[in-house]
Design an enzyme around this catalytic site. Structure first.
Site, short mmCIF file in Angstrom:
data_model
loop_
_atom_site.label_atom_id
_atom_site.label_comp_id
_atom_site.label_asym_id
_atom_site.label_seq_id
_atom_site.Cartn_x
_atom_site.Cartn_y
_atom_site.Cartn_z
N ALA A 13 72.39 -31.97 36.78
CA ALA A 13 72.66 -32.42 35.71
C ALA A 13 71.22 -33.41 35.31
CB ALA A 13 73.90 -33.09 35.34
N GLY A 14 70.62 -33.89 36.20
CA GLY A 14 69.56 -34.86 35.98
C GLY A 14 69.81 -36.58 36.24
N ASP A 21 73.55 -43.47 39.51
CA ASP A 21 73.42 -42.21 38.93
C ASP A 21 74.53 -41.50 39.55
OD1 ASP A 21 73.29 -42.20 41.83
OD2 ASP A 21 71.47 -40.74 41.63
N GLY A 35 78.22 -36.32 36.02
CA GLY A 35 77.97 -34.88 35.76
C GLY A 35 77.73 -34.06 36.86
N ILE A 87 76.36 -31.24 39.63
CA ILE A 87 74.93 -31.13 40.31
C ILE A 87 74.05 -30.52 39.49
CG2 ILE A 87 73.89 -30.07 42.32
CD1 ILE A 87 76.84 -30.09 43.58
#
Length: 213
Positions: free
Chosen positions: A10-11, A76, A6, A8
């Site tokens: 996005a979590g 991640d 995802g 930058i």
């Protein structure tokens, strides 16, 4: 192995922590804190883009080799997205053709190494998809000074261009089963949404014939 993908903001790190904890596995995080190259890149992308992309490529290669040994380890961000960031930097003039060629050759070499491993890819990729506005709000909320568009107007073009290319990147991804989570609708600060996300993850793993216990 599960990988998060995802834009930058996005979590991804928050999702990684949740999923790895719920599945009793190891989390692998992108090296952002105390990363001098990252701050240098935001300050002077033309000088530091190539160095930063090589740094991330190297660390992501190391992480994926370590994470592939267990089906529930969570990354991640993975090596599969890396070329998208590099391509955007090249298109914006932050990298030369020679640097782009060297980076691509190195990435291809690393992907050949991964393809030669007993386990050749992730079990599941989770794409955290949201509007550009949601990403920008989250970037502002987490407050890293070098990421803020107010202090660096050129960043808005970078974020906009990167965001506009993510759906195409995801459409071309073919290394594993996938799951899309709409971050415009889901907020992990709500406990009920945490349970909803884990239900989605476990259902996706089940569909991919990956045990969750």
């Amino acid at each position: 192995m599960i990988v998060l993908a995802g834009m930058i903001g996005a979590g991804k790190s928050t999702y990684t922590t949740l999923i790895s904890k719920e599945l009793n596995s190891t989390a692998f995080y992108e090296q952002v804190k105390n990363n001098a190259l990252l701050e240098k890149f935001y300050d002077d992308p033309k000088r530091w883009a190539f160095s930063l992309q090589i740094f991330f490529l190297n660390t992501r290669f190391r992480s994926i080799k370590q994470a592939l040994v267990h089906r529930h380890n969570v990354l991640d961000r993975s090596i599969y997205e890396d070329a998208l960031f590099t391509r955007i930097n090249y298109e914006q003039g932050n990298m030369s053709s020679a640097e782009m060629e060297l980076y691509t050759d190195l990435l291809d070499n690393m992907m050949e190494e991964i393809d030669g491993m007993p386990k050749k890819g992730p079990d599941l990729l989770i794409y955290l998809r949201g509007s550009l506005d949601t990403h920008l709000k989250r970037i502002k909320k987490r407050g890293r000074p070098y990421e803020q568009v107010e202090d660096n107007p050129g960043l808005l073009d970078y974020y906009t261009r990167l965001h506009s290319r993510y759906d195409d990147w995801f459409a071309s991804y073919d290394k594993s089963d996938t799951l899309v989570i709409d971050i415009d609708e889901i907020n992990l600060e709500r406990p009920g949404d945490q349970a909803l996300v884990m239900h989605k993850v476990k259902q996706a793993l089940k569909k991919a014939h990956i045990p969750t216990s």
